[in-house]
Design a protein around this motif. Structure first.
Motif, PDB file in Angstrom:
ATOM      1  N   THR A  95     -31.026  17.588  17.905  1.00 36.87           N
ATOM      2  CA  THR A  95     -32.363  18.125  18.154  1.00 36.87           C
ATOM      3  C   THR A  95     -33.061  17.409  19.298  1.00 36.87           C
ATOM      4  O   THR A  95     -33.868  18.020  19.990  1.00 36.87           O
ATOM      5  N   SER A  96     -32.727  16.144  19.531  1.00 37.16           N
ATOM      6  CA  SER A  96     -33.350  15.431  20.656  1.00 37.16           C
ATOM      7  C   SER A  96     -32.674  15.783  21.982  1.00 37.16           C
ATOM      8  O   SER A  96     -33.242  15.535  23.040  1.00 37.16           O
ATOM      9  N   SER A  97     -31.494  16.388  21.935  1.00 34.88           N
ATOM     10  CA  SER A  97     -30.756  16.750  23.145  1.00 34.88           C
ATOM     11  C   SER A  97     -30.960  18.197  23.566  1.00 34.88           C
ATOM     12  O   SER A  97     -30.627  18.562  24.687  1.00 34.88           O
ATOM     13  N   LEU A  98     -31.471  19.023  22.658  1.00 36.22           N
ATOM     14  CA  LEU A  98     -31.540  20.469  22.900  1.00 36.22           C
ATOM     15  C   LEU A  98     -32.969  20.991  22.873  1.00 36.22           C
ATOM     16  O   LEU A  98     -33.845  20.388  22.267  1.00 36.22           O
ATOM     17  N   ASN A  99     -33.141  22.154  23.486  1.00 34.11           N
ATOM     18  CA  ASN A  99     -34.426  22.847  23.458  1.00 34.11           C
ATOM     19  C   ASN A  99     -34.333  24.158  22.686  1.00 34.11           C
ATOM     20  O   ASN A  99     -35.194  25.016  22.820  1.00 34.11           O
ATOM     21  N   ILE A 100     -33.275  24.300  21.901  1.00 32.89           N
ATOM     22  CA  ILE A 100     -33.085  25.490  21.072  1.00 32.89           C
ATOM     23  C   ILE A 100     -32.967  25.044  19.617  1.00 32.89           C
ATOM     24  O   ILE A 100     -32.698  23.865  19.347  1.00 32.89           O
ATOM     25  N   PRO A 101     -33.170  25.953  18.682  1.00 30.83           N
ATOM     26  CA  PRO A 101     -33.088  25.581  17.269  1.00 30.83           C
ATOM     27  C   PRO A 101     -31.710  25.056  16.869  1.00 30.83           C
ATOM     28  O   PRO A 101     -30.685  25.473  17.402  1.00 30.83           O
ATOM     29  N   VAL A 102     -31.747  24.125  15.907  1.00 32.63           N
ATOM     30  CA  VAL A 102     -30.531  23.532  15.359  1.00 32.63           C
ATOM     31  C   VAL A 102     -30.491  23.819  13.862  1.00 32.63           C
ATOM     32  O   VAL A 102     -31.461  23.560  13.143  1.00 32.63           O
ATOM     33  N   VAL A 103     -29.354  24.347  13.416  1.00 29.55           N
ATOM     34  CA  VAL A 103     -29.117  24.617  12.008  1.00 29.55           C
ATOM     35  C   VAL A 103     -28.206  23.510  11.476  1.00 29.55           C
ATOM     36  O   VAL A 103     -27.104  23.311  11.996  1.00 29.55           O
ATOM     37  N   ALA A 104     -28.678  22.781  10.472  1.00 32.21           N
ATOM     38  CA  ALA A 104     -27.884  21.712   9.863  1.00 32.21           C
ATOM     39  C   ALA A 104     -26.876  22.316   8.899  1.00 32.21           C
ATOM     40  O   ALA A 104     -27.222  23.190   8.106  1.00 32.21           O
ATOM     41  N   ALA A 105     -25.638  21.828   8.949  1.00 33.76           N
ATOM     42  CA  ALA A 105     -24.599  22.302   8.028  1.00 33.76           C
ATOM     43  C   ALA A 105     -23.735  21.124   7.599  1.00 33.76           C
ATOM     44  O   ALA A 105     -23.525  20.186   8.359  1.00 33.76           O
ATOM     45  N   GLY A 106     -23.228  21.219   6.383  1.00 34.22           N
ATOM     46  CA  GLY A 106     -22.268  20.239   5.900  1.00 34.22           C
ATOM     47  C   GLY A 106     -22.876  19.117   5.087  1.00 34.22           C
ATOM     48  O   GLY A 106     -23.294  18.119   5.645  1.00 34.22           O
ATOM     49  N   GLY A 107     -22.926  19.285   3.757  1.00 31.26           N
ATOM     50  CA  GLY A 107     -23.270  18.164   2.905  1.00 31.26           C
ATOM     51  C   GLY A 107     -24.380  18.340   1.896  1.00 31.26           C
ATOM     52  O   GLY A 107     -24.577  17.474   1.048  1.00 31.26           O
ATOM     53  N   ALA A 108     -25.131  19.421   1.941  1.00 35.97           N
ATOM     54  CA  ALA A 108     -26.267  19.570   1.027  1.00 35.97           C
ATOM     55  C   ALA A 108     -25.808  19.560  -0.420  1.00 35.97           C
ATOM     56  O   ALA A 108     -24.910  20.301  -0.811  1.00 35.97           O
ATOM     57  N   GLY A 109     -26.450  18.695  -1.228  1.00 36.69           N
ATOM     58  CA  GLY A 109     -26.099  18.600  -2.635  1.00 36.69           C
ATOM     59  C   GLY A 109     -27.300  18.627  -3.562  1.00 36.69           C
ATOM     60  O   GLY A 109     -27.155  18.832  -4.758  1.00 36.69           O
TER      61      GLY A 109
END
Length: 159
Positions: A95-109
């Motif tokens: 998110t600090s490297s991009l100017n577009i939305p980021v979707v987090a994936a992998g690990g939600a429990g």
């Protein structure tokens, strides 16, 4: 369909991102990047996590954005399926490297993992195992996040 998700082909033919964003609009183009932390460095993988890319992680992120991706799904291979939480450092770096939305994936429990991902900068969340291996539902998680003042499309919450 209103979204196209591109993954492995972006390594062999990155122009496909340009072509797809021109044809369908950037808002419809998502690039999914599978990443694993090795020796304190984020490494891109593709072909279902079987092949290591020779592309630098940060360069690949920016290239996808520059070519017209409207959002990035960032999947931590090391966290995926473990139900122990997202890779929050990875989310922050994206998110600090991009100017577009980021979707987090992998690990939600659990519910708090979604909140921590949001606090780390994620604009949205992808999850699977939490729904397969716990009693949690998307509606319950959305209600929790609304109570924590995370902006959620409440009209999609089922009571």
């Amino acid at each position: 369909a209103d979204k196209i998700s591109i993954n492995s082909i972006a390594y062999d033919n990155p122009k496909i991102i340009n072509e797809a964003s021109i044809k369908f609009g950037s808002q419809a183009i998502t690039v999914s990047i599978d990443v694993k932390k090795i020796n304190n460095e984020y490494i891109c993988f593709y072909n279902c996590g079987k092949k290591i890319s020779d592309k630098n992680f940060y360069d690949h992120l920016k290239e996808c954005e520059d070519r017209g991706a409207g959002e990035i799904i960032i999947n931590s291979i090391s966290h995926d399926g473990l139900l122990e939480g997202y890779d929050y450092e990875l989310i922050k770096k994206c998110t600090s490297s991009l100017n577009i939305p980021v979707v987090a994936a992998g690990g939600a429990g659990d519910y708090d993992h979604f909140l921590k991902a949001y606090e780390s900068g994620a604009n949205a969340f992808a999850a699977s195992s939490i729904y397969h291996f716990t009693q949690s539902t998307p509606a319950q998680i959305k209600k929790y996040l609304v109570k924590k003042s995370v902006p959620i499309r409440e009209n999609f919450i089922i009571d």
